[in-house]
Design an enzyme around this catalytic site. Structure first.
Site: not given
Length: 276
Positions: A103, A255
């Site tokens: 991320s 994610h």
């Protein structure tokens, strides 16, 4: 058998940096793990163990997250955070290495490559942030309001750690007390909220397409099919902008790739860095 993990602190670039080092007698090659926004090295606890079978592993808490310093005198731009990690590795006398960034950590990885391309052998971007602009001036001005840090704390507490975890994982059944407590722990230190105010002012936004197109370092991009935070379209755009990149998509994953599917992630990284 679990690998011994040592907790270390080092003063770097005028801030205390916490990092974890995984003992490995099998390799002199170093792989550095960089976590995402509102996270810490905790998110790599499973993947780090697996990677230590082949690498000397260092997992860094990026300031102001995790157990690293939260000084409001530090400049929390991606460029400066990348510089800080580079200086950490230099102080550790590690001059060539592989990078893994999840991320926001992916943007730190890309910033590090821009600064020291010859030191980074290959890079792995796990659901990497990409193409986010600098925050609007109105938000930056709000961060100067007294007690704005209290608002940030209140805003994050509205969803809570459990709510955030529900957003970042696909299979909600995997969420347990260990995860909840591990992701909550860094926010027990109220200093982080003042530092987040500073980060709102300092964060310059993600690298542009033009900057990405100058990067020739081999990059592996790994994405979860059901990533709600950084959708697959970002990965597809990144793989086109980077000169030497490949994209792997995991089905039925969200994610939080290193947490949700550490073994598959490990296998892809090993295949990418240590081809047969």
């Amino acid at each position: 058998m679990p690998v011994t993990v040592s907790s270390q602190y080092l003063r770097v670039n005028n801030i205390d940096i916490y990092y974890e080092e995984y003992a490995s007698a099998n390799s002199k090659e170093t792989i550095v793990l960089l976590h995402g926004f509102l996270s810490s090295s905790f998110s790599f606890r499973k993947l780090g163990q697996l990677l230590s079978n082949h690498f000397h592993v260092i997992s860094v808490d990026l300031p102001p997250f995790g157990k690293s310093g939260k000084s409001t005198k530090f400049h929390y731009s991606y460029k400066n955070i990348a510089t800080t990690v580079l200086q950490l590795l230099q102080q550790l006398k590690i001059y060539e290495y592989y990078l893994v960034g999840h991320s926001m950590g992916g943007q730190i990885v890309l910033n590090m490559i821009l600064q020291r391309p010859n030191q980074i052998k290959k890079a792995v971007l796990l659901s990497s942030s990409g193409y986010m602009k600098r925050l609007k001036t109105s938000y930056i001005l709000l961060s100067y309001i007294p007690l704005f840090d209290k608002y940030i704390k209140h805003h994050l507490n509205k969803t809570g750690v459990l709510g955030n975890l529900h957003q970042v994982v696909y299979d909600k059944k995997m969420i347990d007390d260990v995860m909840i407590n591990g992701y909550a722990e860094p926010f027990l230190d109220n200093r982080i909220f003042k530092s987040l105010c500073k980060m709102i002012r300092n964060r310059e936004g993600d690298l542009s397409s033009e900057q990405l197109q100058t990067i020739s370092t081999p990059c592996l991009l790994i994405w979860g099919e059901f990533d709600k935070i950084v959708p697959i379209k970002v990965g597809k755009r990144l793989v086109n902008d980077l000169q030497n990149a490949q994209l792997v998509i995991f089905k039925n994953i969200g994610h939080l790739v290193p947490e949700e599917t550490p073994m598959r992630t490990y296998d892809e990284i090993k295949k990418f860095i240590l081809p047969i």
